[in-house]
Design a protein around this motif. Structure first.
Motif, PDB file in Angstrom:
ATOM      1  N   ARG A  78       0.814  -1.219   0.000  1.00 51.02           N
ATOM      2  CA  ARG A  78       0.000   0.000   0.000  1.00 51.02           C
ATOM      3  C   ARG A  78       0.847   1.269   0.000  1.00 51.02           C
ATOM      4  O   ARG A  78       0.299   2.360   0.032  1.00 51.02           O
ATOM      5  CB  ARG A  78      -0.915  -0.008   1.236  1.00 51.02           C
ATOM      6  N   ASP A  79       2.159   1.103  -0.027  1.00 52.73           N
ATOM      7  CA  ASP A  79       3.059   2.250   0.085  1.00 52.73           C
ATOM      8  C   ASP A  79       3.989   2.292  -1.117  1.00 52.73           C
ATOM      9  O   ASP A  79       4.945   1.522  -1.203  1.00 52.73           O
ATOM     10  CB  ASP A  79       3.875   2.145   1.378  1.00 52.73           C
ATOM     11  N   PRO A  80       3.737   3.198  -2.081  1.00 47.20           N
ATOM     12  CA  PRO A  80       4.563   3.232  -3.292  1.00 47.20           C
ATOM     13  C   PRO A  80       5.990   3.710  -3.064  1.00 47.20           C
ATOM     14  O   PRO A  80       6.813   3.609  -3.973  1.00 47.20           O
ATOM     15  CB  PRO A  80       3.806   4.194  -4.211  1.00 47.20           C
ATOM     16  N   ARG A  81       6.297   4.202  -1.876  1.00 45.52           N
ATOM     17  CA  ARG A  81       7.694   4.535  -1.582  1.00 45.52           C
ATOM     18  C   ARG A  81       8.552   3.276  -1.538  1.00 45.52           C
ATOM     19  O   ARG A  81       9.750   3.317  -1.815  1.00 45.52           O
ATOM     20  CB  ARG A  81       7.787   5.280  -0.246  1.00 45.52           C
TER      21      ARG A  81
ATOM     22  N   PHE B 163       7.355 -14.081   3.911  1.00 51.33           N
ATOM     23  CA  PHE B 163       6.467 -14.348   5.030  1.00 51.33           C
ATOM     24  C   PHE B 163       7.021 -13.704   6.292  1.00 51.33           C
ATOM     25  O   PHE B 163       8.068 -14.116   6.765  1.00 51.33           O
ATOM     26  CB  PHE B 163       6.324 -15.863   5.198  1.00 51.33           C
ATOM     27  N   ALA B 164       6.372 -12.667   6.850  1.00 53.46           N
ATOM     28  CA  ALA B 164       5.056 -12.176   6.469  1.00 53.46           C
ATOM     29  C   ALA B 164       5.019 -10.664   6.656  1.00 53.46           C
ATOM     30  O   ALA B 164       5.763 -10.085   7.450  1.00 53.46           O
ATOM     31  CB  ALA B 164       3.988 -12.830   7.333  1.00 53.46           C
ATOM     32  N   ALA B 165       4.109 -10.051   5.881  1.00 50.13           N
ATOM     33  CA  ALA B 165       3.787  -8.626   5.972  1.00 50.13           C
ATOM     34  C   ALA B 165       4.954  -7.715   5.618  1.00 50.13           C
ATOM     35  O   ALA B 165       5.035  -6.578   6.083  1.00 50.13           O
ATOM     36  CB  ALA B 165       3.242  -8.275   7.362  1.00 50.13           C
ATOM     37  N   TYR B 166       5.848  -8.188   4.770  1.00 52.10           N
ATOM     38  CA  TYR B 166       7.017  -7.392   4.364  1.00 52.10           C
ATOM     39  C   TYR B 166       6.592  -6.091   3.685  1.00 52.10           C
ATOM     40  O   TYR B 166       7.278  -5.072   3.780  1.00 52.10           O
ATOM     41  CB  TYR B 166       7.852  -8.253   3.411  1.00 52.10           C
TER      42      TYR B 166
ATOM     43  N   GLY C 283       7.833   2.925   4.050  1.00 49.35           N
ATOM     44  CA  GLY C 283       8.152   2.381   2.740  1.00 49.35           C
ATOM     45  C   GLY C 283       9.633   2.097   2.572  1.00 49.35           C
ATOM     46  O   GLY C 283      10.111   1.926   1.449  1.00 49.35           O
ATOM     47  N   ARG C 284      10.369   2.031   3.669  1.00 48.14           N
ATOM     48  CA  ARG C 284      11.815   1.837   3.620  1.00 48.14           C
ATOM     49  C   ARG C 284      12.128   0.354   3.721  1.00 48.14           C
ATOM     50  O   ARG C 284      11.717  -0.316   4.669  1.00 48.14           O
ATOM     51  CB  ARG C 284      12.493   2.609   4.753  1.00 48.14           C
ATOM     52  N   ASP C 285      12.852  -0.155   2.733  1.00 48.29           N
ATOM     53  CA  ASP C 285      13.098  -1.591   2.650  1.00 48.29           C
ATOM     54  C   ASP C 285      13.786  -2.121   3.905  1.00 48.29           C
ATOM     55  O   ASP C 285      14.604  -1.428   4.515  1.00 48.29           O
ATOM     56  CB  ASP C 285      13.950  -1.909   1.417  1.00 48.29           C
TER      57      ASP C 285
ATOM     58  N   ALA D  79      15.707  -2.605  -2.214  1.00 51.80           N
ATOM     59  CA  ALA D  79      16.552  -1.488  -1.785  1.00 51.80           C
ATOM     60  C   ALA D  79      16.333  -0.252  -2.649  1.00 51.80           C
ATOM     61  O   ALA D  79      17.167   0.646  -2.662  1.00 51.80           O
ATOM     62  CB  ALA D  79      18.036  -1.876  -1.769  1.00 51.80           C
ATOM     63  N   GLY D  80      15.204  -0.178  -3.346  1.00 53.92           N
ATOM     64  CA  GLY D  80      14.902   0.959  -4.202  1.00 53.92           C
ATOM     65  C   GLY D  80      13.815   1.847  -3.641  1.00 53.92           C
ATOM     66  O   GLY D  80      12.956   2.325  -4.379  1.00 53.92           O
TER      67      GLY D  80
END
Length: 720
Positions: free
Chosen positions: A142-145, A189-192, A198-200, A472-473
């Motif tokens: 849900r977070d395009p960042r 797994f799970a909820a990554y 939105g930070r990897d 990482a993008g």
């Protein structure tokens, strides 16, 4: 090999040989690999010995029949018991024939075509010697960042679950009997996808209610389809890193869901328990990970260096190790590796299947069905007798495959320019870069403006280079780079029609683009056949039909913004709402710029006559919902008709609407179709506050329409 034979094999193994089966190393570690010499340093740093490699159970990243056969042959000769290697690889949206990125595939809403793309990718991978694909990624996004939204199929639980099933079927089929299939590994797994900011790799913290209601169903759908493997996520979930999360992996995945397949860590994730701060050292990381039920450690050596010690000192029971080894052996057996360790690997078949006409044709079709027309002020389709200026950093770029397309080749990629030149004469196309992705010169701009002045219509290819999304993008600013926006504004000032085509891996803030472009086509990263598919769409040989599977925000400040949100006690649109004291932004709308399910066509559709077969529903029967859809334009088209439901009063708050079904229909100009959906009580169930999963008696609103915003509705009642 029968189960008793597998048990016999297990009983012959030494402790170190058992531990070795739980280890995954990259290709260069292995004899027979073309680049083995490059790994000398990392081997020493990781403490990997030749004996460890002989005992290792799986390989990461190998490809190519010749190399894999060489690796497997050498390994079989050196492994004491002749246990074959599992060859695993990231085949996310194609192997050598690259299909659109998964977020684009989600916008096709075409489950059979998505399944076919996975089947063709599996075919190419299988003949190249690969046994396992790390796909599908079904993390709700849900977070395009977050850069990895390009790997997902979007923001909706229902649609993601449907694609999860389709992709698993495509990759895996009936693994033991179907030809040219690979085992599928669902991730992460799970909820990554809920990483903060939105930070990897970042923190995830949510209630178990939200986890079960929105984030877990797509993983469960993949497993219900028979997915053989699961990969752990990098993130923590409610304070515990997933890789060492016993409650998540043992209690939920293994015991509640009865998953008995192979569970693998992501790259380096076992050792990352140390910087997470839940393990003091590698030994504790190994203990917590094996206790959590992780069978394979990818590219760290906590298991290699410490599992035997943990067992010998009595901290871990050997039975726990045996369970993991047996699961790995069973997967190898299901793949037929004990009978034929090379499986489908064949240089002859590689030449026959890879980038074949069928595979390219499917890639072209899926790319065309994934491109979303966001705006069109009577500019598209282009006329084939016009002079066109094709301008921008993507006008002739090969960088249209997107992240996770490592098997693809620039040499095989059809560029935007090449695609356009298949439709019109070469002298009708004027090409200029205009600027780079993130920088440009005045000379580039001047050259582009000169070319644009000579054309009747200007087509701009803008977007992100592939490193700006994917793993990482992450980006805090999701606008196009400023130099590209300046190019667009300068081109628009010429007063000619401007078509902007976007190449990117995430929803962007397009407020400036929409303002200055007469038409906007979201092409994503369209893959190997991207140039051909773009030309098909732009010149009207294919009518766009894709619909967004993820909302586009007005600005990054709204994020996360998604269609199936919850009401507040002070909703902005309430009839008695005060001007200020409601849930709203003072400087932006609440809703998305382009909502979930949105997408234009070269024709128009009219929805009418929404009706219900009855106004009440019981658990024993079904309710029919029908809506009439008419093609009111002069072009044949394909429309995605969407069905949503809202539970008006629940035990806990319910979304303002939820996608429950959809249908793809083809309509000739002037023709109508009565589209019918069936609603059952099961579709009205949800997780209550006490985590029971059931429906409530009461009133529901059912909606139908072309997207999540423009809908007709009716009321029905569930009686129990």
């Amino acid at each position: 090999m029968k189960n008793d034979q597998l048990m016999n094999l297990l009983n012959q193994m030494t402790l170190n040989e058992k531990v070795g089966q739980l280890v995954q190393l990259a290709t260069p570690f292995f004899k027979g690999a073309s680049d083995r010499g490059q790994i000398t340093g990392p081997m020493q740093e990781m403490g990997i010995k030749e004996e460890d490699i002989r005992n290792t159970g799986s390989v990461l990243g190998a490809s190519g029949a010749n190399e894999i056969i060489n690796i497997q042959k050498t390994h079989m000769e050196e492994n004491r018991l002749g246990i074959p290697l599992l060859i695993m690889s990231d085949i996310v949206h194609g192997f050598k024939t690259i299909f659109p990125v998964p977020l684009a595939i989600g916008c096709s809403w075409d489950l059979p075509l998505a399944e076919k793309s996975a089947a063709l990718a599996a075919k190419e991978a299988a003949v190249s010697g690969v046994h396992v694909s790390f796909s599908p990624m079904v993390d709700l996004s849900r977070d395009p960042r977050w850069g990895r939204v390009m790997e997902s199929t979007g923001e909706d639980t229902y649609l993601n679950s449907k694609f999860a099933r389709s992709l698993v079927r495509g990759f895996q089929g009936k693994l033991a009997s179907d030809s040219y299939k690979v085992a599928s590994c669902v991730k992460h797994f799970a909820a990554y996808g809920a990483a903060e900011g939105g930070r990897d790799y970042n923190t995830v913290d949510m209630s178990e209610w939200m986890l079960r209601e929105s984030y877990l169903p797509a993983y469960k759908a993949a497993l219900d389809e028979g997915c053989e493997m699961v990969m752990t996520a990098f993130n923590i979930l409610n304070g515990l890193p997933s890789t060492g999360n016993k409650k998540l992996m043992r209690d939920l995945l293994r015991e509640e869901w009865n998953f008995d397949g192979v569970l693998i860590s992501d790259w380096g994730a076992v050792k990352e328990l140390i910087p997470h701060g839940v393990a003091e050292d590698e030994k504790e990381a190994a203990r917590k990970t094996i206790e959590a039920g992780v069978d394979i450690e990818m590219m760290t050596t906590c298991y290699t260096n410490h599992l035997s010690e943990l067992i010998e000192e009595g901290t871990i029971k050997e039975e726990m190790l045996d369970e993991a080894v047996l699961r790995i052996l069973k997967l190898k057996n299901k793949l037929g590796l004990f009978e034929n360790p090379y499986r489908h690997a064949s240089e002859e078949k590689e030449n026959e299947f890879i980038l074949s006409a069928e595979h390219r044709s499917t890639a072209r079709e899926l790319a065309g069905k994934s491109m979303v027309l966001l705006k069109n002020e009577s500019v598209l389709p282009l006329k084939k007798d016009e002079k066109i200026a094709l301008i921008g950093p993507f006008a002739a770029s090969k960088d249209i495959l997107g992240p996770w397309s490592w098997g693809g080749s620039d040499a095989d990629t059809i560029t935007f320019e090449e695609g356009i030149k298949t439709k019109i004469q070469q002298e009708q196309v004027l090409i200029s870069e205009g600027c780079g992705i993130e920088s440009g010169s005045q000379q580039q701009l001047n050259e582009a403006l000169e070319k644009a002045k000579q054309a009747e219509v200007i087509v701009l290819g803008l977007g992100e280079h592939s490193d700006m999304s994917g793993e990482a993008g992450s980006r805090s600013n999701i606008k196009l780079p400023e130099v590209q926006l300046e190019l667009l504004k300068e081109i628009k000032s010429l007063g000619k029609p401007v078509v902007t085509v976007l190449f990117n891996g995430r929803p962007l803030d397009l407020t400036d683009v929409i303002k200055h472009a007469d038409a906007v086509l979201e092409a994503w990263y369209p893959g190997t056949e991207g140039g051909h598919a773009l030309a098909d769409i732009l010149f009207g040989d294919v009518n766009p039909s894709a619909k967004l599977s993820m909302s586009f925000p007005y600005s990054v400040g709204q994020v996360p913004v998604y269609y199936n949100n919850y009401n507040t006690g002070r909703p902005k649109d309430a009839p008695d709402a005060q001007i200020r004291f409601v849930s709203q932004y003072l400087d932006a709308p609440n809703e998305a710029l382009f909502p979930f399910g949105y997408g234009l066509s070269y024709t128009t559709y009219h929805y009418s006559d929404l009706s219900l077969s009855q106004t009440t529903l019981t658990p024993e029967d079904h309710l029919k919902v029908s809506v009439k859809v008419t093609n009111t334009g002069d072009t044949a088209g394909e429309e995605i008709v969407q069905l949503y439901i809202r539970d008006l009063v629940g035990d806990v708050v319910r979304p303002l609407k939820e996608l429950k079904d959809f249908a793809k229909i083809k309509l000739q100009p002037g023709k109508s179709s009565l589209v019918e959906f069936t609603i059952s009580e099961e579709q009205l169930r949800y997780y209550h506050g006490d985590l029971t999963y059931e429906s409530d008696a009461g009133k529901f609103e059912v909606f139908a329409g072309p997207d999540s915003k423009n809908l007709q509705s009716q009321i029905f009642e569930l009686k129990k």
